[in-house]
Design a protein around this motif. Structure first.
Motif, PDB file in Angstrom:
ATOM      1  N   ILE A  27       7.217  12.547   0.528  1.00 56.27           N
ATOM      2  CA  ILE A  27       7.054  12.799   1.786  1.00 56.27           C
ATOM      3  C   ILE A  27       8.903  13.336   2.339  1.00 56.27           C
ATOM      4  O   ILE A  27       9.555  12.722   2.643  1.00 56.27           O
ATOM      5  CB  ILE A  27       7.022  11.571   2.761  1.00 56.27           C
ATOM      6  CG1 ILE A  27       5.727  11.014   2.592  1.00 56.27           C
ATOM      7  CG2 ILE A  27       6.962  11.989   4.356  1.00 56.27           C
ATOM      8  CD1 ILE A  27       4.644   9.545   2.778  1.00 56.27           C
ATOM      9  N   GLN A  62       4.716   3.029   6.855  1.00 56.59           N
ATOM     10  CA  GLN A  62       3.065   3.830   6.038  1.00 56.59           C
ATOM     11  C   GLN A  62       2.183   2.342   5.274  1.00 56.59           C
ATOM     12  O   GLN A  62       1.436   2.219   6.295  1.00 56.59           O
ATOM     13  CB  GLN A  62       4.174   3.982   4.798  1.00 56.59           C
ATOM     14  CG  GLN A  62       5.291   5.259   5.220  1.00 56.59           C
ATOM     15  CD  GLN A  62       3.809   5.993   5.171  1.00 56.59           C
ATOM     16  OE1 GLN A  62       3.203   7.484   4.741  1.00 56.59           O
ATOM     17  NE2 GLN A  62       4.326   6.995   6.398  1.00 56.59           N
ATOM     18  N   LYS A  66      -2.048  -0.383   6.318  1.00 49.97           N
ATOM     19  CA  LYS A  66      -3.143  -0.472   6.288  1.00 49.97           C
ATOM     20  C   LYS A  66      -4.249  -1.278   6.306  1.00 49.97           C
ATOM     21  O   LYS A  66      -5.410  -1.702   6.530  1.00 49.97           O
ATOM     22  CB  LYS A  66      -3.810   0.338   4.321  1.00 49.97           C
ATOM     23  CG  LYS A  66      -3.415   1.648   4.343  1.00 49.97           C
ATOM     24  CD  LYS A  66      -3.141   1.263   2.736  1.00 49.97           C
ATOM     25  CE  LYS A  66      -2.733   3.212   1.993  1.00 49.97           C
ATOM     26  NZ  LYS A  66      -2.226   3.315   0.934  1.00 49.97           N
ATOM     27  N   ASN A 164      -3.810  13.271  -0.404  1.00 48.90           N
ATOM     28  CA  ASN A 164      -4.733  13.339   0.322  1.00 48.90           C
ATOM     29  C   ASN A 164      -5.904  14.152   1.098  1.00 48.90           C
ATOM     30  O   ASN A 164      -6.835  13.554   1.465  1.00 48.90           O
ATOM     31  CB  ASN A 164      -4.018  12.045   1.453  1.00 48.90           C
ATOM     32  CG  ASN A 164      -3.087  11.261   1.601  1.00 48.90           C
ATOM     33  OD1 ASN A 164      -4.028  10.451   0.536  1.00 48.90           O
ATOM     34  ND2 ASN A 164      -2.011  10.966   1.498  1.00 48.90           N
ATOM     35  N   CYS A 192       0.151   5.422   9.208  1.00 47.45           N
ATOM     36  CA  CYS A 192       0.870   5.347   8.010  1.00 47.45           C
ATOM     37  C   CYS A 192       2.241   5.557   8.959  1.00 47.45           C
ATOM     38  O   CYS A 192       3.496   5.111   8.651  1.00 47.45           O
ATOM     39  CB  CYS A 192       1.165   6.202   7.223  1.00 47.45           C
ATOM     40  SG  CYS A 192      -0.267   5.804   6.358  1.00 47.45           S
ATOM     41  N   SER A 255       2.623  -3.484   0.802  1.00 47.38           N
ATOM     42  CA  SER A 255       3.829  -2.724   0.655  1.00 47.38           C
ATOM     43  C   SER A 255       3.520  -1.212   1.390  1.00 47.38           C
ATOM     44  O   SER A 255       1.849  -1.152   1.674  1.00 47.38           O
ATOM     45  CB  SER A 255       3.640  -2.269  -0.809  1.00 47.38           C
ATOM     46  OG  SER A 255       2.808  -1.899  -1.666  1.00 47.38           O
ATOM     47  N   GLY A 282       6.394   2.811  -6.418  1.00 43.63           N
ATOM     48  CA  GLY A 282       6.054   2.827  -5.234  1.00 43.63           C
ATOM     49  C   GLY A 282       6.466   2.103  -4.085  1.00 43.63           C
ATOM     50  O   GLY A 282       6.178   2.054  -2.842  1.00 43.63           O
TER      51      GLY A 282
HETATM   52  O1  DON Z   1      -1.174   8.050   2.541  1.00 46.16           O
HETATM   53  C1  DON Z   1       0.383   8.562   1.419  1.00 46.16           C
HETATM   54  O2  DON Z   1       0.688   8.531   0.390  1.00 46.16           O
HETATM   55  C2  DON Z   1       1.437   7.616   2.488  1.00 46.16           C
HETATM   56  N1  DON Z   1       1.278   7.640   3.740  1.00 46.16           N
HETATM   57  C3  DON Z   1       1.451   6.087   2.154  1.00 46.16           C
HETATM   58  C4  DON Z   1       1.037   5.390   0.634  1.00 46.16           C
HETATM   59  C5  DON Z   1       1.900   4.085   0.618  1.00 46.16           C
HETATM   60  O3  DON Z   1       2.808   3.624   1.719  1.00 46.16           O
HETATM   61  C6  DON Z   1       2.183   3.566  -0.255  1.00 46.16           C
HETATM   62  N2  DON Z   1       1.974   2.005  -0.297  1.00 46.16           N
HETATM   63  N3  DON Z   1       3.530   1.738  -1.439  1.00 46.16           N
END
Ligand code: DON
Length: 303
Positions: A27, A62, A66, A164, A192, A255, A282
């Motif tokens: 990102i 992020q 969820k 995604n 996120c 996380s 991650g």
């Molecule tokens: O969709 C994604 O890849 C990010 N917006 C969120 C992924 C994320 O934070 C994974 N966690 N550790």
């Protein structure tokens, strides 16, 4: 117990580590965050709070979001979430695509990206103004109206979030996405991109440590639903590192690739940490270490 002294000791130990991990480069807006940032914050259910370092600095929460999205989706009694998302650990990275195909469009759990996209789809169907209503929910459970989305982070992920988009299209091909892909992902990228500090995250997760009663003392989730979401945090909150987190830390938690981790001991406390350097899976490298040190030093874990 002198919690402030314990947090300060952990701060000294953990910030002295040279290899701090790497920020989430996929990102672009998150790629250049200084890995020297470190904040650690504890909120006891008694209302006592303790913090060290950058615990009041806002960052991109992020995937921590969820758990909040799942809490809001779970509050709609008419929706049977379990028909559309399973509750088994995946043992695979959070953005893996193969399982969606192998398991006919039913994501393994609500915390891997495919599962979170299905939860986002449910919220888009249930909420009148999904982005505004979700933000209001987070403001409401924390009692903090200053919480907002970081629109640059949302736009940055929208422009580069090809996996995604692939996941959402796969889900759609199996009939497990009811709204259109762009609408659901626009909501998901904003969800996120919630911009919150360790203090605000701890307030938001207080309802999971407090049997469903949120920071402003309103019942927002039944005890049974809290029990279930905490169980999913323990078994799936850290993706292919969930076993390691349970083994080292021993708390339900969640996380995010912004480098945040939040964990909680029901009826006791919420602890949140921010250290933007990630490990290979991650998850925040120093954040994991700090929480391991906390439950080791205090002997406070669910085990
Ligand atoms: O969709 C994604 O890849 C990010 N917006 C969120 C992924 C994320 O934070 C994974 N966690 N550790």
């Amino acid at each position: 117990m002198d919690y402030q002294a314990i947090l300060e000791t952990i701060y000294q130990q953990v910030t002295a580590i040279k290899d701090k991990g790497t920020p989430a480069a996929y990102i672009p807006e998150l790629a250049h965050i200084d890995v020297n940032n470190f904040g650690l914050y504890l909120q006891n259910n008694t209302g006592d709070v303790y913090g060290v370092g950058e615990y009041d600095t806002k960052f991109s929460i992020q995937s921590i979001s969820k758990a909040l999205a799942l809490a809001l989706a779970s509050s709609f009694d008419a929706v049977d979430i379990l028909k559309r998302v399973d509750v088994e650990p995946s043992g695979h990275p959070f953005n893996q695509l193969a399982l969606i195909e192998i398991e006919n469009g039913i994501p393994r759990n609500p915390f891997i990206n495919s599962g979170a996209i299905v939860i986002a789809d449910i919220l888009v169907s249930q909420l009148e103004n999904p982005k505004a209503d979700f933000l209001n929910y987070v403001r409401d459970i924390t009692g903090d109206t200053s919480i907002a989305y970081d629109l640059n982070v949302a736009a940055s992920e929208k422009a580069t979030g090809h996996k995604n988009f692939a996941a959402a299209h796969l889900l759609k091909s199996f009939g497990n996405l009811h709204n259109d892909v762009d609408t659901v992902l626009d909501f998901y990228f904003h969800q996120c991109a919630l911009h919150m500090s360790c203090v605000q995250i701890a307030k938001a997760f207080h309802l999971f440590a407090n049997r469903g009663k949120c920071q402003v003392n309103k019942l927002r989730l039944t005890e049974q639903k809290v029990k279930r979401i905490n169980a999913i945090m323990l078994t799936c909150g850290f993706y292919d590192e969930a076993g390691e987190f349970a083994f080292e830390v021993g708390l339900p938690g969640k996380s995010g690739v912004g480098g945040g981790i939040v964990a909680l001991l029901p009826d006791n406390f919420v602890i949140s940490v921010w250290a933007p350097g990630l490990n290979k899976r991650g998850n925040s490298k120093l954040g994991m270490l700090a929480l391991e040190q906390f439950t080791t030093k205090t002997e406070l874990s669910i085990f």
